[in-house]
Design a protein around this motif. Structure first.
Motif, PDB file in Angstrom:
ATOM      1  N   LYS A   1       0.853  -1.185   0.040  1.00 28.54           N
ATOM      2  CA  LYS A   1       0.087  -0.149  -0.019  1.00 28.54           C
ATOM      3  C   LYS A   1       0.749   1.269  -0.038  1.00 28.54           C
ATOM      4  O   LYS A   1       0.791   2.086  -0.777  1.00 28.54           O
ATOM      5  N   ILE A   2       2.032   1.270   0.951  1.00 25.38           N
ATOM      6  CA  ILE A   2       2.783   2.556   0.853  1.00 25.38           C
ATOM      7  C   ILE A   2       3.437   2.549  -0.542  1.00 25.38           C
ATOM      8  O   ILE A   2       3.562   3.679  -0.845  1.00 25.38           O
ATOM      9  N   PHE A   3       3.846   1.432  -1.144  1.00 27.01           N
ATOM     10  CA  PHE A   3       4.608   1.752  -2.220  1.00 27.01           C
ATOM     11  C   PHE A   3       3.439   2.344  -3.394  1.00 27.01           C
ATOM     12  O   PHE A   3       4.189   2.876  -4.416  1.00 27.01           O
ATOM     13  N   SER A   4       2.257   2.070  -3.363  1.00 25.75           N
ATOM     14  CA  SER A   4       1.179   2.558  -4.269  1.00 25.75           C
ATOM     15  C   SER A   4       0.896   4.057  -4.029  1.00 25.75           C
ATOM     16  O   SER A   4       0.243   4.529  -5.063  1.00 25.75           O
ATOM     17  N   ILE A   5       1.336   4.573  -2.960  1.00 19.16           N
ATOM     18  CA  ILE A   5       1.295   6.116  -2.990  1.00 19.16           C
ATOM     19  C   ILE A   5       2.113   6.884  -3.759  1.00 19.16           C
ATOM     20  O   ILE A   5       3.423   6.898  -3.416  1.00 19.16           O
ATOM     21  N   GLN A   6       1.539   7.778  -4.261  1.00 25.17           N
ATOM     22  CA  GLN A   6       2.419   8.605  -5.244  1.00 25.17           C
ATOM     23  C   GLN A   6       3.048   9.946  -4.696  1.00 25.17           C
ATOM     24  O   GLN A   6       4.124  10.251  -4.845  1.00 25.17           O
ATOM     25  N   ASN A   7       2.315  10.434  -3.803  1.00 27.94           N
ATOM     26  CA  ASN A   7       2.906  11.625  -3.203  1.00 27.94           C
ATOM     27  C   ASN A   7       3.844  11.248  -2.065  1.00 27.94           C
ATOM     28  O   ASN A   7       3.415  10.592  -1.097  1.00 27.94           O
ATOM     29  N   ARG A   8       4.964  11.899  -1.916  1.00 25.99           N
ATOM     30  CA  ARG A   8       6.085  11.410  -0.888  1.00 25.99           C
ATOM     31  C   ARG A   8       5.424  11.739   0.504  1.00 25.99           C
ATOM     32  O   ARG A   8       5.849  11.034   1.297  1.00 25.99           O
ATOM     33  N   GLU A   9       5.217  12.944   0.624  1.00 27.89           N
ATOM     34  CA  GLU A   9       4.828  13.269   2.084  1.00 27.89           C
ATOM     35  C   GLU A   9       3.592  12.248   2.489  1.00 27.89           C
ATOM     36  O   GLU A   9       3.683  12.015   3.757  1.00 27.89           O
ATOM     37  N   GLU A  10       2.550  12.073   1.663  1.00 30.88           N
ATOM     38  CA  GLU A  10       1.718  11.037   2.251  1.00 30.88           C
ATOM     39  C   GLU A  10       2.363   9.835   2.480  1.00 30.88           C
ATOM     40  O   GLU A  10       1.838   9.148   3.356  1.00 30.88           O
ATOM     41  N   GLN A  11       3.240   9.575   1.423  1.00 37.11           N
ATOM     42  CA  GLN A  11       3.776   8.109   1.476  1.00 37.11           C
ATOM     43  C   GLN A  11       4.583   7.959   2.965  1.00 37.11           C
ATOM     44  O   GLN A  11       4.588   6.939   3.717  1.00 37.11           O
ATOM     45  N   ILE A  12       5.412   9.164   3.227  1.00 36.76           N
ATOM     46  CA  ILE A  12       6.232   9.184   4.570  1.00 36.76           C
ATOM     47  C   ILE A  12       5.183   9.121   5.718  1.00 36.76           C
ATOM     48  O   ILE A  12       5.623   8.415   6.538  1.00 36.76           O
ATOM     49  N   GLU A  13       4.112   9.961   5.791  1.00 35.31           N
ATOM     50  CA  GLU A  13       3.136   9.899   6.765  1.00 35.31           C
ATOM     51  C   GLU A  13       2.662   8.265   6.927  1.00 35.31           C
ATOM     52  O   GLU A  13       2.656   7.984   8.249  1.00 35.31           O
ATOM     53  N   GLU A  14       2.141   7.751   5.886  1.00 32.79           N
ATOM     54  CA  GLU A  14       1.835   6.200   6.196  1.00 32.79           C
ATOM     55  C   GLU A  14       2.713   5.470   6.435  1.00 32.79           C
ATOM     56  O   GLU A  14       2.334   4.444   7.553  1.00 32.79           O
ATOM     57  N   PHE A  15       3.826   5.497   6.008  1.00 36.04           N
ATOM     58  CA  PHE A  15       5.055   4.881   6.457  1.00 36.04           C
ATOM     59  C   PHE A  15       5.209   5.034   8.058  1.00 36.04           C
ATOM     60  O   PHE A  15       5.611   3.772   8.811  1.00 36.04           O
ATOM     61  N   GLU A  16       5.453   6.148   8.488  1.00 34.21           N
ATOM     62  CA  GLU A  16       5.660   6.370  10.085  1.00 34.21           C
ATOM     63  C   GLU A  16       4.564   5.899  10.735  1.00 34.21           C
ATOM     64  O   GLU A  16       4.831   5.352  11.933  1.00 34.21           O
ATOM     65  N   ASN A  17       3.452   6.139  10.274  1.00 36.09           N
ATOM     66  CA  ASN A  17       2.178   5.735  11.392  1.00 36.09           C
ATOM     67  C   ASN A  17       2.233   4.040  11.382  1.00 36.09           C
ATOM     68  O   ASN A  17       1.830   3.688  12.220  1.00 36.09           O
ATOM     69  N   TYR A  18       2.771   3.470  10.241  1.00 33.25           N
ATOM     70  CA  TYR A  18       2.531   1.989  10.411  1.00 33.25           C
ATOM     71  C   TYR A  18       3.552   1.623  11.373  1.00 33.25           C
ATOM     72  O   TYR A  18       3.150   0.628  12.175  1.00 33.25           O
ATOM     73  N   TRP A  19       4.921   2.023  11.253  1.00 36.43           N
ATOM     74  CA  TRP A  19       5.638   1.484  12.369  1.00 36.43           C
ATOM     75  C   TRP A  19       5.332   2.323  13.818  1.00 36.43           C
ATOM     76  O   TRP A  19       5.762   1.491  14.624  1.00 36.43           O
ATOM     77  N   LEU A  20       4.682   3.550  14.164  1.00 39.18           N
ATOM     78  CA  LEU A  20       4.378   3.780  15.238  1.00 39.18           C
ATOM     79  C   LEU A  20       3.302   2.743  15.821  1.00 39.18           C
ATOM     80  O   LEU A  20       3.313   2.541  16.955  1.00 39.18           O
ATOM     81  N   SER A  21       2.622   2.169  15.014  1.00 43.11           N
ATOM     82  CA  SER A  21       1.443   1.187  15.472  1.00 43.11           C
ATOM     83  C   SER A  21       1.912   0.094  16.116  1.00 43.11           C
ATOM     84  O   SER A  21       1.497  -0.636  16.808  1.00 43.11           O
ATOM     85  N   LYS A  22       3.420  -0.304  15.680  1.00 41.82           N
ATOM     86  CA  LYS A  22       4.075  -1.617  15.993  1.00 41.82           C
ATOM     87  C   LYS A  22       4.773  -1.444  17.356  1.00 41.82           C
ATOM     88  O   LYS A  22       5.775  -1.945  17.932  1.00 41.82           O
ATOM     89  N   PHE A  23       4.836   0.165  17.893  1.00 40.44           N
ATOM     90  CA  PHE A  23       5.717   0.446  18.832  1.00 40.44           C
ATOM     91  C   PHE A  23       5.363  -0.382  20.424  1.00 40.44           C
ATOM     92  O   PHE A  23       4.163  -0.418  20.600  1.00 40.44           O
ATOM     93  N   ILE A  24       6.562  -0.664  21.041  1.00 39.55           N
ATOM     94  CA  ILE A  24       6.295  -1.376  22.049  1.00 39.55           C
ATOM     95  C   ILE A  24       7.160  -0.887  23.200  1.00 39.55           C
ATOM     96  O   ILE A  24       8.275  -0.750  22.989  1.00 39.55           O
ATOM     97  N   GLU A  25       6.451  -0.279  24.202  1.00 38.55           N
ATOM     98  CA  GLU A  25       7.290   0.493  25.510  1.00 38.55           C
ATOM     99  C   GLU A  25       8.218  -0.826  26.000  1.00 38.55           C
ATOM    100  O   GLU A  25       7.573  -1.757  26.465  1.00 38.55           O
ATOM    101  N   LYS A  26       9.354  -0.456  26.211  1.00 38.97           N
ATOM    102  CA  LYS A  26      10.435  -1.621  27.044  1.00 38.97           C
ATOM    103  C   LYS A  26      11.148  -0.823  27.801  1.00 38.97           C
ATOM    104  O   LYS A  26      11.768   0.461  27.565  1.00 38.97           O
ATOM    105  N   ASP A  27      12.043  -1.470  28.687  1.00 42.06           N
ATOM    106  CA  ASP A  27      12.930  -0.819  29.531  1.00 42.06           C
ATOM    107  C   ASP A  27      14.134  -1.555  29.008  1.00 42.06           C
ATOM    108  O   ASP A  27      14.678  -2.762  29.687  1.00 42.06           O
TER     109      ASP A  27
END
Length: 270
Positions: A134-160
């Motif tokens: 899906k991210i590769f299919s986005i043509q606008n770079r700013e939108e692509q970056i936003e989607e890309f970063e949101n995806y990795w943020l959704s996987k964030f795990i708080e750890k010590d």
């Protein structure tokens, strides 16, 4: 191959990701070949519609007859790796800081237990390949970056990882590694185990690569190799040259002459 290296916009991602870049499929360039040199990042690459072939210290990327998403991780290499694109493809490559990937993946040990001399196939989440498509299919770079970063943020795990952060900081100094273990009331064997489990390499290997990378970053501010050696905690210039040759297969003077060390990606194009 002109690349823009992006720093994360998210304050959370900035703590764990050094940056990332995009490559766009380009039919004007038939081949691109470059060498990349050891570092302490975990490098995750996602590519679209490719076939990947590996041999000793070489990765060959060709166009695939079938549509696919292929992803790999490189976490530990001691020699230069030659990257050979027979044709440029759509690609996203992410540089995770030491420990960084641990905050997105529950257990990295299954990846770290595999052959570290090669790029290892990386498919960490059920939705990973579909979302990358899906991210590769986005043509606008700013939108692509936003989607890309949101995806990795959704996987964030708080750890010590407070203890590991202290150990890493101390390994980056000139304190004897046995003394680091003693200071932190653990055995040298357990210190090695912690580094292998969480970073994928030993403390001594991490230190060698850290000194090497810091010497590259400091090169333009140093008067000569002797000064550069001592500034980066090498015993002497011969120790510096020995490690440099081991990691680059080149003498430092020749390396600095041929490689543009001002760029985020320290590559040697062939």
């Amino acid at each position: 191959m002109n690349l823009k290296f992006y720093s994360p916009k998210s304050d959370v991602l900035k703590k764990y990701i050094k940056g990332y870049y995009f490559i766009i499929e380009d039919n004007e360039y038939d081949q691109v070949i470059y060498k990349t040199f050891p570092n302490n990042y975990n490098i995750v690459t996602v590519m679209q519609n490719i076939s990947l072939h590996q041999s000793d210290n070489q990765i060959i990327i060709t166009a695939s007859k079938e549509k696919n998403i292929f992803s790999n991780i490189v976490y530990r290499y001691k020699n230069p790796i030659e990257i050979f694109y027979q044709k440029q493809c759509n690609e996203i490559t992410i540089y995770f800081k030491p420990l960084g990937l641990n905050f997105f993946i529950d257990k990295l040990e299954p990846f770290y237990s595999k052959d570290h001399t090669r790029a290892i196939e990386f498919d960490p989440f059920i939705d990973y390949k579909a979302e990358m498509e899906k991210i590769f299919s986005i043509q606008n770079r700013e939108e692509q970056i936003e989607e890309f970063e949101n995806y990795w943020l959704s996987k964030f795990i708080e750890k010590d990882f407070s203890m590991m952060k202290i150990l890493i900081q101390e390994v980056e100094t000139d304190i004897n590694i046995n003394e680091i273990a003693k200071k932190n009331k653990i055995s040298r064997q357990y210190l090695n185990k912690l580094f292998q489990k969480n970073i994928g390499k030993s403390p001594s290997e991490y230190r060698k690569i850290h000194r090497f990378r810091k010497s590259i970053a400091d090169n333009n501010q140093s008067k000569n190799l002797t000064e550069l050696s001592y500034e980066n905690l090498f015993y002497d210039q011969s120790h510096f040259i020995k490690d440099f040759r081991e990691l680059t297969r080149k003498n430092p003077k020749l390396f600095f002459k041929k490689v543009d060390t001002e760029k985020e990606n320290v590559w040697l194009f062939i």
